[in-house]
Design a protein around this motif. Sequence first.
Motif, short mmCIF file in Angstrom:
data_model
loop_
_atom_site.label_atom_id
_atom_site.label_comp_id
_atom_site.label_asym_id
_atom_site.label_seq_id
_atom_site.Cartn_x
_atom_site.Cartn_y
_atom_site.Cartn_z
N LEU A 87 0.85 -1.34 0.16
CA LEU A 87 -0.06 -0.15 0.03
C LEU A 87 0.90 1.30 0.05
CD1 LEU A 87 -3.26 0.24 2.02
CD2 LEU A 87 -2.00 2.35 1.57
N ASN A 88 0.66 2.01 -1.08
CA ASN A 88 1.49 3.42 -1.23
C ASN A 88 0.78 4.30 -0.54
OD1 ASN A 88 3.10 5.45 -1.76
ND2 ASN A 88 2.86 5.19 -3.80
N PHE A 89 1.06 4.73 0.70
CA PHE A 89 0.25 5.48 1.66
C PHE A 89 0.79 6.92 1.79
CE2 PHE A 89 -2.63 7.08 4.44
CZ PHE A 89 -2.19 7.52 5.88
N GLN A 90 0.19 7.87 1.18
CA GLN A 90 0.71 9.53 1.13
C GLN A 90 -0.35 10.20 1.79
OE1 GLN A 90 2.47 10.81 -2.60
NE2 GLN A 90 2.27 8.69 -3.27
N LYS A 91 -0.25 10.25 3.12
CA LYS A 91 -1.03 11.01 4.05
C LYS A 91 -1.52 12.45 3.63
CE LYS A 91 -2.09 11.17 8.90
NZ LYS A 91 -1.78 10.82 10.40
N ALA A 92 -0.56 13.26 3.37
CA ALA A 92 -0.77 14.45 3.06
C ALA A 92 -1.54 14.65 1.81
CB ALA A 92 0.86 15.37 2.87
N ARG A 93 -1.49 13.72 0.73
CA ARG A 93 -2.32 13.65 -0.44
C ARG A 93 -3.46 12.92 -0.34
NH1 ARG A 93 1.47 12.10 -5.48
NH2 ARG A 93 -0.50 12.89 -6.41
N LYS A 94 -3.70 12.18 0.92
CA LYS A 94 -4.90 11.36 1.08
C LYS A 94 -5.07 10.37 0.16
CE LYS A 94 -7.21 14.72 4.29
NZ LYS A 94 -8.57 15.47 4.57
N SER A 95 -4.15 9.83 -0.15
CA SER A 95 -4.10 8.89 -1.25
C SER A 95 -3.54 7.30 -0.46
CB SER A 95 -3.46 8.88 -2.47
OG SER A 95 -1.78 8.79 -2.35
N ALA A 96 -4.21 6.28 -1.23
CA ALA A 96 -3.76 4.82 -0.57
C ALA A 96 -3.60 4.14 -1.71
CB ALA A 96 -4.79 4.56 0.54
N ASN A 97 -2.87 4.02 -2.36
CA ASN A 97 -2.98 3.25 -3.74
C ASN A 97 -2.49 1.68 -3.39
OD1 ASN A 97 -3.76 5.51 -4.93
ND2 ASN A 97 -1.52 6.07 -5.91
#
Lengths: 118, 116
Positions: free
Chosen positions: B66-76
């Motif tokens: 899971l590519n979690f980028q909290k600032a961008r609110k993405s969870a690819n």
Amino acid sequence: DTGVSQDPRHKITKRGQNVTFRCDPISEHNRLYWYRQTLGQGPEFLTYFQNEAQLEKSRLLSDRFSAERPKGSFSTLEIQRTEQGDSAMYLCASSLGSWASGYTDTQYFGPGTRLTVL
Amino acid sequence: AQKITQTQPGMFVQEKEAVTLDCTYDTSDPSYGLFWYKQPSSGEMIFLIYQGSYDQQNATEGRYSLNFQKARKSANLVISASQLGDSAMYFCAMRRTQGGSEKLVFGKGTKLTVNP
């Protein structure tokens, strides 16, 4: 190891009839959830139980819908006076509960009951 | 209110290649969890992977990460070395993890097709 089971797997009924679905959760799980999934959509939450207590109900759960979990084990979902718009997949899920599984409390789903209202 | 957006209705990948399925979310909750489920044509939702909002590292489970980028609110979701059996619908979902509703909120899903 038995997962979540649901019965029946398929149900075809005529408009206006009542239907009842059953869900048996994973044995040590004390939380049980019902969701509805229509074609092309993700599942939508209907209701959830912790043991025998029904703690949350969605606005999607109209007066024609009722769910029970009388002994904190299996659950039933009844739809009265079915309408064509009730045609959907009804999914049941269960989880351990946050205090046992931490914040994850993963929900494990059954195979679903596909309802067709003619 | 919580919302999950999956912008890819369908994705195609060659067998043995990697594929990324996109998921963005919206929430005002400070503590939440993100889940990915796989739904084959049989209909059962199969849990794949979980990421907590306070987890410092990206979650991995076998071929799934899971590519979690909290600032961008993405969870690819990244699937490595795709297999024919990976062909299915994939759903991103989220849930509060401190108080409030226990329900999962799902996106509309992405249909993945793995070609031989």
